[in-house]
Design a protein around this motif. Structure first.
Motif, PDB file in Angstrom:
ATOM      1  N   LEU A  82      69.585 -41.488  44.722  1.00  0.00           N
ATOM      2  CA  LEU A  82      69.974 -40.200  45.273  1.00  0.00           C
ATOM      3  C   LEU A  82      69.052 -39.782  46.412  1.00  0.00           C
ATOM      4  O   LEU A  82      69.462 -39.060  47.318  1.00  0.00           O
ATOM      5  N   TRP A  83      67.812 -40.251  46.388  1.00  0.00           N
ATOM      6  CA  TRP A  83      66.778 -39.835  47.358  1.00  0.00           C
ATOM      7  C   TRP A  83      66.152 -41.060  47.982  1.00  0.00           C
ATOM      8  O   TRP A  83      65.878 -42.051  47.306  1.00  0.00           O
ATOM      9  N   ASP A  84      65.946 -40.999  49.296  1.00  0.00           N
ATOM     10  CA  ASP A  84      65.273 -42.082  50.011  1.00  0.00           C
ATOM     11  C   ASP A  84      63.856 -41.618  50.344  1.00  0.00           C
ATOM     12  O   ASP A  84      63.674 -40.738  51.186  1.00  0.00           O
ATOM     13  N   VAL A  95      73.497 -38.939  47.685  1.00  0.00           N
ATOM     14  CA  VAL A  95      74.169 -37.655  47.485  1.00  0.00           C
ATOM     15  C   VAL A  95      74.866 -37.166  48.752  1.00  0.00           C
ATOM     16  O   VAL A  95      75.663 -36.229  48.691  1.00  0.00           O
ATOM     17  N   LEU A  96      74.579 -37.777  49.893  1.00  0.00           N
ATOM     18  CA  LEU A  96      75.198 -37.372  51.150  1.00  0.00           C
ATOM     19  C   LEU A  96      76.051 -38.511  51.710  1.00  0.00           C
ATOM     20  O   LEU A  96      75.730 -39.690  51.516  1.00  0.00           O
ATOM     21  N   PRO A  97      77.113 -38.180  52.452  1.00  0.00           N
ATOM     22  CA  PRO A  97      77.982 -39.221  53.004  1.00  0.00           C
ATOM     23  C   PRO A  97      77.553 -39.699  54.389  1.00  0.00           C
ATOM     24  O   PRO A  97      78.370 -40.244  55.127  1.00  0.00           O
ATOM     25  N   PHE A 102      79.393 -44.686  49.820  1.00  0.00           N
ATOM     26  CA  PHE A 102      80.416 -44.825  48.788  1.00  0.00           C
ATOM     27  C   PHE A 102      81.778 -45.209  49.357  1.00  0.00           C
ATOM     28  O   PHE A 102      82.769 -45.185  48.641  1.00  0.00           O
ATOM     29  N   SER A 103      81.845 -45.541  50.619  1.00  0.00           N
ATOM     30  CA  SER A 103      83.132 -45.895  51.223  1.00  0.00           C
ATOM     31  C   SER A 103      83.468 -47.362  50.970  1.00  0.00           C
ATOM     32  O   SER A 103      82.603 -48.235  51.073  1.00  0.00           O
ATOM     33  N   GLN A 259      79.845 -36.087  46.885  1.00  0.00           N
ATOM     34  CA  GLN A 259      78.956 -36.042  48.044  1.00  0.00           C
ATOM     35  C   GLN A 259      79.164 -34.789  48.896  1.00  0.00           C
ATOM     36  O   GLN A 259      78.222 -34.323  49.538  1.00  0.00           O
ATOM     37  N   LEU A 260      80.377 -34.245  48.906  1.00  0.00           N
ATOM     38  CA  LEU A 260      80.632 -33.102  49.774  1.00  0.00           C
ATOM     39  C   LEU A 260      79.890 -31.848  49.319  1.00  0.00           C
ATOM     40  O   LEU A 260      79.367 -31.097  50.149  1.00  0.00           O
TER      41      LEU A 260
END
Length: 927
Positions: A82-84, A95-97, A102-103, A259-260
């Motif tokens: 979730l975190w880099d 957590v962000l697109p 996730f595509s 993610q949104l």
């Protein structure tokens, strides 16, 4: 499938294969990682004349692929990251697109070798874009050949080409599927046929570029309204179907909500004021000149670019053949049976789109006020415009090839093509004026050779079809020969007119690939003209025009796309090996492009800077280190090579354990001139020059290069410390490249104590030929000597890049036994920049600890999303973590929830009482 369909399908595959080139069979990576070959430490491994394929797509090198690499590595370790923690103060990852983690279009980044993933991803993108366009055009009732022409036009349109390897092109590839899903929902009587729209739009959200998704949905919404009303009228059924489509879009938000929702929360914490009003700024209208001649305003790949906008943001190419087919459609639109409202929508949406993108009007100002799209550049609407043009071209192809010619049709078409020619000539005149102002008129004229030749051949084919007369192959061949001869002829004229020959040669060279492709294309059309005589002009046009479109597309895309040799795809260096062995969980900071911040994610290191949307407090923190940190980019900070930056106390608190500088950056320390002079002294392979070297400490020397001639290979200036017996005690080297200008050339040398009666020996190493002129006093090489200063820096590595250990740096996870509350941000940053005691943490608010305390801190886990620390404290204090923990992070103390407080302006801390405790920090953002 008809023979025409088979040939057009083969042509589509060939166009893709030739455009991508060798990476399609695993020879090199379809990525611009070779641009790192101009930056230390990688530059020390590349030849003197090395030039990367395309350094204009740097975001893909320092952001997109590194972030995907971080995600991939953690997933392969069994973790969902979730975190880099590697980029800057850390940033959200899964957590962000942002990069489509996730595509389904980015699956190769999880399943294939990293160097191969960009090519496989592009192939998937091609398939998706072509399939979506094909299905949409077929849904409208057009033939397979027409649908294949539309697919060929769309997959090679400007937006999909120039945004390759960014998430943007993936979003663009899905645009046709949105319109296909809408069309399917409109014409179907079953409500279930509405729902394919939901997963399609959900994938677009998950690709991480919501502006293009929003542009697409607004346009598709208008399309749905037009089609439903034309199909069903103003009825309950029409309202129900429109509501169902809106429900499908809402469902797409639910499918992508994982993610949104965090993304929306993340946006609330960013300072994006600098992006407000971006949508209200159009592209300069004369950027439309690239619609037919893509490089008429230059191409940064060739170091020739004089347009007023960024090439990626401004490129508008659709091609001459597509423009001709659009004219044919406008003239003959009543001869083709498309669903009600489709043609009107294509025409009106295309016209409004062009007005929005290229002209400053009240309509654009109103558009900029819309939610979501306001902070995003209107030029990215070109993704939708590319589809509209491709769909129109497919319909124009059907008019030209699949309907019978009417009386007088050729006159109307000729008039339309004449208007097009006048319009393109006007744009060409404006472009020529821009080129003349930039001194690049010859270059621009040569770029027009291929489109003009394609246009002439295309017009001959259209004329043959409309007049039902055959075209003799010799005429086509003659046009091709004249077109091919135009470029060298222009070059000769330019030389005669006194234009510098190097510019002329460069312009001719940049046109070579397009000319070769055009020659092959003309030859193919000639071949069809000979073989398809029995089929008449209809058969010739059916194949000839798509071949010409493929010629244009390849000539446009192939030079732009970078191809990196496998050994240049994020290669490790001696500097990376050193950091891997010594950096641990701390960070490095770097001057300029040294170690190219962002790429560190591929190697598993933490860096102070990164190409990312920085939280406001960390942006302020970096500006306090370097006031001009964001002068090059609003999202990619750079630090200067100044002593004040390298030794900043703010870097100490950011856990910057090492400072990296390029070999050509000034040496840090105390410098004094030992030998002065301006007399030239020639340095050639096998020849060494000397000067006396004072006894005492040494960190490096700096010579003055007055010029270089004819260098090739891997030339480097080598400095050797030679004792009285002739033994080399230490040495250092600095590589020379074509971009190194005359001036100081530092040579770092591993720190040593120089004995008496030692000599400095300078030689040229690694050069296949050539020479270097150095300043001297007539006999001895002129140089300055640098020794270590009282600056907290210790030179520890000199191979390929220069690394200084920052001895005052604090650990990333530490104990602060005292706390001071400084509420005012400006005062707080000023105090941190001045320097604060190591055992003190500055809090934005909270409880002050005046009495010092000590503690033993042991890190139990530091895995990215979780940080666990065991503390044995002799008094109250704080566990401070120099990461951006101020949003989305939650803490527990011995299992009980406690607050994460803002520490040292940009970081986080947890207050801990006396005794033994376990502090656990976990990233669990809202949403």
């Amino acid at each position: 499938m008809s023979s025409t369909s088979r040939l057009l399908g083969l042509l589509l595959l060939v166009t893709v294969a030739v455009s991508i080139g060798p990476p399609l069979i695993g020879i090199g990576s379809f990525h611009a990682a070779d641009m790192m070959g101009t930056m230390p430490p990688w530059s020390e491994q590349t030849p003197y004349d090395f030039r990367p394929d395309n350094s204009h797509v740097s975001d893909t090198v320092n952001a997109v692929v590194p972030m995907r690499a971080s995600f991939r590595d953690r997933v392969h370790e069994g973790d969902l990251p979730l975190w880099d923690p590697l980029r800057g103060a850390g940033e959200p990852l899964a957590v962000l697109p942002n990069v489509g983690t996730f595509s389904p279009l980015t699956l190769p980044y999880l399943l294939a070798p990293l160097w191969l993933a960009p090519m496989l991803t592009k192939v998937i993108e091609f398939v998706v874009a072509a399939a979506g366009t094909f299905l949409l055009v077929r849904r409208w009732g057009l033939s397979r050949p027409a649908a294949l022409v539309g697919a060929l036009a769309f997959v090679n349109s400007a937006f999909l080409v120039v945004w390759t390897n960014w998430p943007q092109s993936h979003v663009g590839a899905l645009v046709p599927f949105v319109f296909w899903a809408v069309e399917r929902a409109v014409t179907s009587r079953r409500h279930v046929d509405v729902w394919p729209l939901a997963p399609i739009v959900a994938v677009m959200w998950l690709e991480g570029f919501p502006a293009v998704t929003a542009y697409t949905l607004v346009t598709a919404g208008v399309f749905a309204l037009v089609r439903v009303l034309r199909e069903r009228g103003v009825t309950v059924a029409a309202v129900t179907r429109l509501a169902a489509l809106a429900g499908a879009v809402a469902l797409s938000l639910g499918l992508a909500a994982i993610q949104l929702l965090p993304f929306l929360r993340f946006l609330q914490g960013l300072g994006l004021d600098y992006r407000q009003g971006v949508a209200g700024r159009p592209l300069p209208w004369h950027q439309l000149s690239t619609v037919a001649v893509p490089d008429v305003l230059g191409n940064p790949v060739e170091r020739v670019y004089f347009a007023p906008t960024n090439y990626v943001e401004g490129q508008s190419w659709v091609g001459v053949v597509v423009l001709v087919l659009l004219v044919v459609l406008v003239v003959g639109r009543r001869r083709i049976d498309l669903p009600p409202g489709v043609l009107a929508f294509l025409g009106s949406a295309g016209a409004v789109g062009v007005l929005l993108v290229y002209f400053d009007t009240p309509l654009l100002a109103a558009w900029g006020e819309l939610p979501l799209v306001g902070p995003n550049f209107i030029g990215r609407f070109r993704a939708v415009l590319g589809l509209l043009a491709a769909a129109g071209a497919a319909a124009g192809y059907a008019v030209l090839v699949e309907t019978e010619v009417e009386d007088g049709q050729w006159r109307r078409t000729a008039l339309g093509l004449g208007v097009l020619a006048v319009g393109l000539a006007g744009l060409g005149w404006v472009a020529a004026s821009e080129a003349a102002t930039a001194g690049r008129l010859v270059y621009a004229a040569m770029q027009a050779a291929v489109p003009v030749a394609v246009g002439i051949v295309g017009l001959l084919l259209v004329a043959a079809r409309l007049t039902e007369r055959s075209v003799h192959p010799a005429l086509l061949l003659g046009v091709g020969v004249v077109g091919l001869a135009a470029v060298p002829s222009l070059g000769l004229v330019a030389v005669r007119l006194g234009i510098p020959s190097d510019r002329v040669v460069a312009a001719v060279r940049t046109s070579q690939f397009g000319l070769v492709v055009a020659a092959v294309g003309v030859a193919a059309v000639v071949l069809f003209a000979r073989r398809l005589r029995d089929g008449g002009p209809r058969a010739l046009v059916a194949i000839g025009l798509p071949v010409l479109l493929a010629v244009e597309a390849i000539a446009f895309a192939h030079p732009w796309w970078a191809r990196t040799p496998n050994d240049q795809f994020y290669p490790p260096t001696a500097t990376h090996d050193f950091l891997a062995a010594n950096l641990g969980a701390d960070r490095f900071a770097a001057a300029g492009s040294t170690l190219y911040s962002g790429t560190n994610s591929v190697y598993g290191f933490r860096s102070v800077t990164a190409h990312a949307f920085q939280p406001p407090t960390y942006r302020e923190y970096l500006r306090a280190i370097e006031p001009d940190a964001f002068s090059r980019s609003t999202t990619f900070p750079f630090l200067s090579a100044l002593d004040a930056t390298a030794t900043s106390p703010l870097l100490d608190r950011a856990a910057a354990r090492y400072w990296a500088a390029g070999p050509l950056d000034p040496l840090h320390g105390t410098t004094s001139v030992v030998v002065a002079g301006e007399e030239p002294l020639v340095l050639e392979p096998g020849v060494a020059v000397t000067a006396p070297l004072p006894a005492g400490p040494l960190r490096g020397v700096t010579v003055t290069m007055q010029g270089a001639d004819g260098l090739a290979g891997l030339p480097a200036i080598v400095a050797e410390v030679v004792d009285a017996d002739g033994a080399v005690l230490a040495d250092g080297a600095t590589r020379l490249h074509w971009w190194v200008r005359p001036g100081p050339v530092p040579v770092a040398i591993a720190e040593l104590e120089v004995p008496a009666e030692s000599t400095l020996r300078i030689r040229l190493d690694g050069a296949e030929r050539g020479r270097v002129r150095l300043a001297s006093d007539g006999d001895l090489v002129a140089y300055a000597r640098t020794v270590a200063g009282d600056d907290g820096l210790r030179l520890v590595h000199t191979e390929e890049a220069v690394l200084y250990e920052r001895t005052a740096s604090l650990p990333r996870i530490r104990w602060a036994g005292r706390a001071r509350v400084v509420g005012d941000p400006t005062t707080r940053l000023a105090a941190l920049a001045e320097g604060v005691e190591d055992d003190v943490v500055l809090l934005s608010d909270g409880v002050e600890d005046a009495a010092p305390s000590s503690a033993r801190v042991r890190v139990l886990e530091d895995s990215g999303d979780v940080i666990a620390v065991e503390v044995d404290a002799e008094g109250e204090g704080h566990v401070v973590v120099a990461d951006g923990l101020q949003a989305g992070w939650h803490a527990t103390l011995d299992g009980t929830a406690v607050p994460v407080v803002a520490a040292d302006h940009a970081f986080g801390a947890v207050r801990v009482p006396t005794g033994q405790h376990v502090v656990r920090l976990e990233y669990d953002p809202e949403g």
